[in-house]
Design a protein around this motif. Structure first.
Motif, PDB file in Angstrom:
ATOM      1  N   HIS A 264       0.857  -1.181   0.000  1.00 62.23           N
ATOM      2  CA  HIS A 264       0.000   0.000   0.000  1.00 62.23           C
ATOM      3  C   HIS A 264       0.896   1.234   0.000  1.00 62.23           C
ATOM      4  O   HIS A 264       1.511   1.555   1.022  1.00 62.23           O
ATOM      5  CB  HIS A 264      -0.906   0.016   1.232  1.00 62.23           C
ATOM      6  CG  HIS A 264      -2.101  -0.875   1.122  1.00 62.23           C
ATOM      7  ND1 HIS A 264      -3.020  -1.035   2.150  1.00 62.23           N
ATOM      8  CD2 HIS A 264      -2.539  -1.657   0.105  1.00 62.23           C
ATOM      9  CE1 HIS A 264      -3.963  -1.871   1.767  1.00 62.23           C
ATOM     10  NE2 HIS A 264      -3.695  -2.261   0.538  1.00 62.23           N
TER      11      HIS A 264
ATOM     12  N   ASP B  95      -0.229   2.812   4.968  1.00 64.79           N
ATOM     13  CA  ASP B  95      -1.126   2.096   5.873  1.00 64.79           C
ATOM     14  C   ASP B  95      -1.410   0.704   5.301  1.00 64.79           C
ATOM     15  O   ASP B  95      -2.015   0.582   4.233  1.00 64.79           O
ATOM     16  CB  ASP B  95      -2.434   2.877   6.015  1.00 64.79           C
ATOM     17  CG  ASP B  95      -3.423   2.193   6.936  1.00 64.79           C
ATOM     18  OD1 ASP B  95      -3.109   1.133   7.509  1.00 64.79           O
ATOM     19  OD2 ASP B  95      -4.550   2.729   7.086  1.00 64.79           O
TER      20      ASP B  95
ATOM     21  N   SER C  81      -3.475  -1.573   6.295  1.00 68.04           N
ATOM     22  CA  SER C  81      -4.793  -2.131   6.609  1.00 68.04           C
ATOM     23  C   SER C  81      -5.476  -2.651   5.350  1.00 68.04           C
ATOM     24  O   SER C  81      -5.524  -1.953   4.328  1.00 68.04           O
ATOM     25  CB  SER C  81      -5.677  -1.067   7.259  1.00 68.04           C
ATOM     26  OG  SER C  81      -5.074  -0.546   8.420  1.00 68.04           O
TER      27      SER C  81
ATOM     28  N   SER D 281      -8.196  -3.586   2.565  1.00 67.87           N
ATOM     29  CA  SER D 281      -9.473  -3.057   2.098  1.00 67.87           C
ATOM     30  C   SER D 281     -10.462  -4.215   1.942  1.00 67.87           C
ATOM     31  O   SER D 281     -10.085  -5.384   1.993  1.00 67.87           O
ATOM     32  CB  SER D 281      -9.298  -2.347   0.751  1.00 67.87           C
ATOM     33  OG  SER D 281      -8.944  -3.298  -0.252  1.00 67.87           O
TER      34      SER D 281
ATOM     35  N   VAL E 255       0.439  -6.244   7.491  1.00 67.31           N
ATOM     36  CA  VAL E 255      -0.722  -6.978   7.997  1.00 67.31           C
ATOM     37  C   VAL E 255      -0.748  -8.344   7.333  1.00 67.31           C
ATOM     38  O   VAL E 255      -0.570  -8.457   6.118  1.00 67.31           O
ATOM     39  CB  VAL E 255      -2.042  -6.223   7.711  1.00 67.31           C
ATOM     40  CG1 VAL E 255      -3.241  -7.130   7.956  1.00 67.31           C
ATOM     41  CG2 VAL E 255      -2.155  -4.987   8.576  1.00 67.31           C
TER      42      VAL E 255
ATOM     43  N   GLN F 163      -5.089 -12.098  10.977  1.00 64.64           N
ATOM     44  CA  GLN F 163      -6.283 -11.337  11.289  1.00 64.64           C
ATOM     45  C   GLN F 163      -7.551 -12.194  11.219  1.00 64.64           C
ATOM     46  O   GLN F 163      -8.654 -11.694  11.470  1.00 64.64           O
ATOM     47  CB  GLN F 163      -6.417 -10.160  10.313  1.00 64.64           C
ATOM     48  CG  GLN F 163      -5.320  -9.115  10.439  1.00 64.64           C
ATOM     49  CD  GLN F 163      -5.413  -8.322  11.719  1.00 64.64           C
ATOM     50  OE1 GLN F 163      -6.500  -7.918  12.126  1.00 64.64           O
ATOM     51  NE2 GLN F 163      -4.283  -8.103  12.373  1.00 64.64           N
TER      52      GLN F 163
END
Length: 226
Positions: free
Chosen positions: A177, A181, A183, A185, A218, A223
């Motif tokens: 990314h 960040d 995180s 999508s 990540v 997760q």
């Protein structure tokens, strides 16, 4: 007639500190200064080194910058840009060799170090697929696609077809990314599930999808998203 500065003594001292103290003996700007001096031997490269580090936000951003972006900085040329890219290439080969030595799942930190060095600071989004054999050893690391600053397409059929061609027992998806960040999508999660489902039908496991960014990484597996 102007006399060019004699930087021999200063560079000799940098060299000696590097030899005696190892990689941590020099500051970031001193490492870059010395690299540039190899390409521009008759010039004081300290100001340029400091300017480059400011321009690209540090040594990681500098070494991962593309050659065209480096060459656009005042005082840089193809030879000096090549010196920086050669240093980056050497570092990546060292890290990749460490990944290839052992099964990937038992050598996870080495994999993250390699991916961070290669992808975390890219200015455009890139998608990589790591192909593993039945013993989870890395057999191929391929760039599948690259796109814009916020999107690179992933095609399920292409990923699975390539895994079949290589005889992969498992794959790991990776992309970066550029925003920094990492995180995921909703699209990242959905495409991962689609690839995992398609692979499952053919006996190809998707071990993880790792998203790299300058702020960290990540793991979609960690997760609980795969």
């Amino acid at each position: 007639m102007a006399v060019e500065p004699d930087n021999t003594g200063h560079r000799g001292r940098l060299r000696q500190r590097l030899f005696e103290g190892g990689p941590d003996a020099l500051l970031d700007h001193e490492l870059i200064e010395y690299l540039l001096a190899l390409a521009i031997p008759r010039r004081d490269t300290k100001p340029l080194a400091k300017a480059l580090l400011i321009e690209f936000g540090g040594i990681a951003g500098l070494l991962t910058a593309d050659a065209a972006a480096l060459a656009r900085v005042s005082g840089m040329g193809e030879t000096s840009a090549a010196a920086l890219k050669a240093a980056h290439a050497a570092a990546l080969r060292l890290l990749r060799a460490q990944v290839a030595e052992r099964p990937v799942l038992a050598n996870w930190q080495a994999l993250l170090d390699y991916l961070r060095a290669d992808m975390a600071h890219h200015a455009i989004e890139r998608v990589r697929v790591l192909h593993l054999n039945g013993k989870n050893m890395l057999i191929r690391d391929e760039l599948m696609n690259e796109g814009s600053i916020d999107e690179a397409p992933v095609y399920v059929r292409e990923v699975i077809r390539r895994a079949i061609d290589l005889g992969s027992a498992a794959i790991i998806l990776v992309h970066n990314h550029p925003s920094g960040d990492p995180s995921p999508s909703r699209a990242d999660i959905e495409i991962t599930r689609q690839v995992a489902e398609a692979g499952k039908r053919l006996g190809i496991a998707v071990h993880d999808h790792i998203i790299m960014g300058s702020e960290g990484h990540v793991s979609l597996r960690a997760q609980g998203l795969i």
